[in-house]
Design a protein around this motif. Structure first.
Motif, PDB file in Angstrom:
ATOM      1  N   VAL A   1     -54.729  -8.813 -26.787  1.00 30.92           N
ATOM      2  CA  VAL A   1     -54.259  -7.847 -27.782  1.00 30.92           C
ATOM      3  C   VAL A   1     -54.318  -8.482 -29.163  1.00 30.92           C
ATOM      4  CG1 VAL A   1     -52.293  -6.461 -28.521  1.00 30.92           C
ATOM      5  CG2 VAL A   1     -52.750  -6.754 -26.083  1.00 30.92           C
ATOM      6  N   ASP A   2     -54.939  -7.780 -30.123  1.00 30.93           N
ATOM      7  CA  ASP A   2     -55.057  -8.277 -31.489  1.00 30.93           C
ATOM      8  C   ASP A   2     -53.946  -7.658 -32.340  1.00 30.93           C
ATOM      9  OD1 ASP A   2     -55.740  -8.930 -34.114  1.00 30.93           O
ATOM     10  OD2 ASP A   2     -57.878  -8.582 -33.798  1.00 30.93           O
ATOM     11  N   PRO A   3     -53.007  -8.468 -32.860  1.00 26.03           N
ATOM     12  CA  PRO A   3     -51.903  -7.910 -33.650  1.00 26.03           C
ATOM     13  C   PRO A   3     -52.370  -7.212 -34.918  1.00 26.03           C
ATOM     14  CG  PRO A   3     -51.955 -10.298 -33.863  1.00 26.03           C
ATOM     15  CD  PRO A   3     -52.939  -9.933 -32.791  1.00 26.03           C
ATOM     16  N   TRP A   4     -53.531  -7.597 -35.443  1.00 25.80           N
ATOM     17  CA  TRP A   4     -54.055  -6.961 -36.655  1.00 25.80           C
ATOM     18  C   TRP A   4     -54.416  -5.500 -36.402  1.00 25.80           C
ATOM     19  CZ3 TRP A   4     -53.169  -8.967 -41.186  1.00 25.80           C
ATOM     20  CH2 TRP A   4     -52.988 -10.340 -41.298  1.00 25.80           C
ATOM     21  N   ASP A   5     -54.872  -5.185 -35.206  1.00 29.27           N
ATOM     22  CA  ASP A   5     -55.192  -3.789 -34.883  1.00 29.27           C
ATOM     23  C   ASP A   5     -53.944  -2.918 -35.006  1.00 29.27           C
ATOM     24  OD1 ASP A   5     -57.822  -4.507 -34.365  1.00 29.27           O
ATOM     25  OD2 ASP A   5     -57.555  -4.551 -32.183  1.00 29.27           O
ATOM     26  N   ALA A   6     -52.820  -3.390 -34.484  1.00 31.08           N
ATOM     27  CA  ALA A   6     -51.565  -2.639 -34.562  1.00 31.08           C
ATOM     28  C   ALA A   6     -51.083  -2.556 -36.005  1.00 31.08           C
ATOM     29  CB  ALA A   6     -50.503  -3.293 -33.677  1.00 31.08           C
ATOM     30  N   CYS A   7     -51.142  -3.658 -36.716  1.00 33.92           N
ATOM     31  CA  CYS A   7     -50.681  -3.701 -38.108  1.00 33.92           C
ATOM     32  C   CYS A   7     -51.499  -2.751 -38.984  1.00 33.92           C
ATOM     33  CB  CYS A   7     -50.764  -5.133 -38.626  1.00 33.92           C
ATOM     34  SG  CYS A   7     -50.065  -5.337 -40.267  1.00 33.92           S
ATOM     35  N   ASN A   8     -52.789  -2.775 -38.855  1.00 35.16           N
ATOM     36  CA  ASN A   8     -53.653  -1.905 -39.659  1.00 35.16           C
ATOM     37  C   ASN A   8     -53.428  -0.429 -39.331  1.00 35.16           C
ATOM     38  OD1 ASN A   8     -54.783  -4.087 -40.993  1.00 35.16           O
ATOM     39  ND2 ASN A   8     -56.449  -4.297 -39.523  1.00 35.16           N
ATOM     40  N   TYR A   9     -53.224  -0.135 -38.053  1.00 31.96           N
ATOM     41  CA  TYR A   9     -52.950   1.242 -37.646  1.00 31.96           C
ATOM     42  C   TYR A   9     -51.660   1.746 -38.299  1.00 31.96           C
ATOM     43  CZ  TYR A   9     -51.888   5.271 -34.708  1.00 31.96           C
ATOM     44  OH  TYR A   9     -51.586   6.540 -34.265  1.00 31.96           O
ATOM     45  N   MET A  10     -50.603   0.925 -38.248  1.00 31.69           N
ATOM     46  CA  MET A  10     -49.326   1.329 -38.846  1.00 31.69           C
ATOM     47  C   MET A  10     -49.473   1.580 -40.336  1.00 31.69           C
ATOM     48  SD  MET A  10     -46.327  -0.834 -36.967  1.00 31.69           S
ATOM     49  CE  MET A  10     -47.217  -2.349 -36.647  1.00 31.69           C
ATOM     50  N   ALA A  11     -50.114   0.658 -41.037  1.00 25.40           N
ATOM     51  CA  ALA A  11     -50.285   0.803 -42.486  1.00 25.40           C
ATOM     52  C   ALA A  11     -51.011   2.108 -42.816  1.00 25.40           C
ATOM     53  CB  ALA A  11     -51.039  -0.398 -43.049  1.00 25.40           C
ATOM     54  N   GLN A  12     -52.038   2.414 -42.067  1.00 28.74           N
ATOM     55  CA  GLN A  12     -52.787   3.652 -42.292  1.00 28.74           C
ATOM     56  C   GLN A  12     -51.907   4.873 -42.054  1.00 28.74           C
ATOM     57  OE1 GLN A  12     -56.163   4.160 -39.697  1.00 28.74           O
ATOM     58  NE2 GLN A  12     -56.780   6.056 -40.678  1.00 28.74           N
ATOM     59  N   MET A  13     -51.154   4.865 -40.970  1.00 34.73           N
ATOM     60  CA  MET A  13     -50.323   6.022 -40.625  1.00 34.73           C
ATOM     61  C   MET A  13     -49.126   6.186 -41.564  1.00 34.73           C
ATOM     62  SD  MET A  13     -52.124   7.317 -38.313  1.00 34.73           S
ATOM     63  CE  MET A  13     -51.072   8.670 -37.853  1.00 34.73           C
ATOM     64  N   PHE A  14     -48.661   5.103 -42.158  1.00 37.37           N
ATOM     65  CA  PHE A  14     -47.571   5.177 -43.133  1.00 37.37           C
ATOM     66  C   PHE A  14     -48.077   5.618 -44.504  1.00 37.37           C
ATOM     67  CE2 PHE A  14     -45.309   1.563 -40.680  1.00 37.37           C
ATOM     68  CZ  PHE A  14     -44.754   2.475 -39.795  1.00 37.37           C
ATOM     69  N   GLY A  15     -49.393   5.691 -44.670  1.00 34.80           N
ATOM     70  CA  GLY A  15     -49.983   6.057 -45.951  1.00 34.80           C
ATOM     71  C   GLY A  15     -49.850   4.952 -46.978  1.00 34.80           C
ATOM     72  N   ALA A  16     -49.874   3.721 -46.535  1.00 36.80           N
ATOM     73  CA  ALA A  16     -49.657   2.562 -47.415  1.00 36.80           C
ATOM     74  C   ALA A  16     -50.706   2.461 -48.506  1.00 36.80           C
ATOM     75  CB  ALA A  16     -49.651   1.281 -46.586  1.00 36.80           C
ATOM     76  N   GLU A  17     -50.246   2.075 -49.693  1.00 34.70           N
ATOM     77  CA  GLU A  17     -51.155   1.793 -50.798  1.00 34.70           C
ATOM     78  C   GLU A  17     -51.636   0.352 -50.749  1.00 34.70           C
ATOM     79  OE1 GLU A  17     -49.001   2.830 -54.328  1.00 34.70           O
ATOM     80  OE2 GLU A  17     -49.006   4.962 -53.837  1.00 34.70           O
TER      81      GLU A  17
END
Length: 126
Positions: free
Chosen positions: A87-103
């Protein structure tokens, strides 16, 4: 040297208030982030603060995802810890940032449980 796990610590900025303040949305995003990364979800615990904010953890077989949000600031403190190399933690982190609408996201990775070859052999032999 080999590590036992990877721990991504992320400062997530410019997120949408209505997402970070909604316990159901935050929980769903985090569970889906774990699944998107290929993790196996075990337990889910979240709490909604008054007047705003959410904290929670998704326990996965490979370790955990955790969050605390400050919706009024558009900010979330996120950590994703995964053991092994499946499991790559970056995949989860990037998904969350995208779904939160992060700038923007400021994140770093820490290797956990650094082991020498001799220590690796001992762990395997136990």
């Amino acid at each position: 040297m080999q590590s036992l796990g990877r721990h991504v610590l992320a400062e997530v900025y410019g997120c949408r208030f209505e997402v970070l303040n909604d316990i159901k949305k935050v929980q769903d995003i985090m569970v889906n982030a774990a699944l998107e990364a290929g993790a196996e979800v075990r337990e889910v615990v979240f709490h909604k603060f008054s007047p705003q904010g959410v904290s929670g953890v998704v326990v996965i077989s490979e370790s955990h995802l955790a969050i605390h949000t400050w919706p009024e600031l558009g900010y979330a403190a996120v950590d994703v810890f995964t053991c092994g190399d499946r499991v790559d933690p970056w995949d989860a982190c990037n998904y969350m940032a995208q779904m939160f609408g992060a700038e923007s996201v400021d994140a770093s990775e820490i290797k956990r449980g650094m082991m020498t070859e001799q220590e690796e052999r001992l762990v395997v032999n136990i």
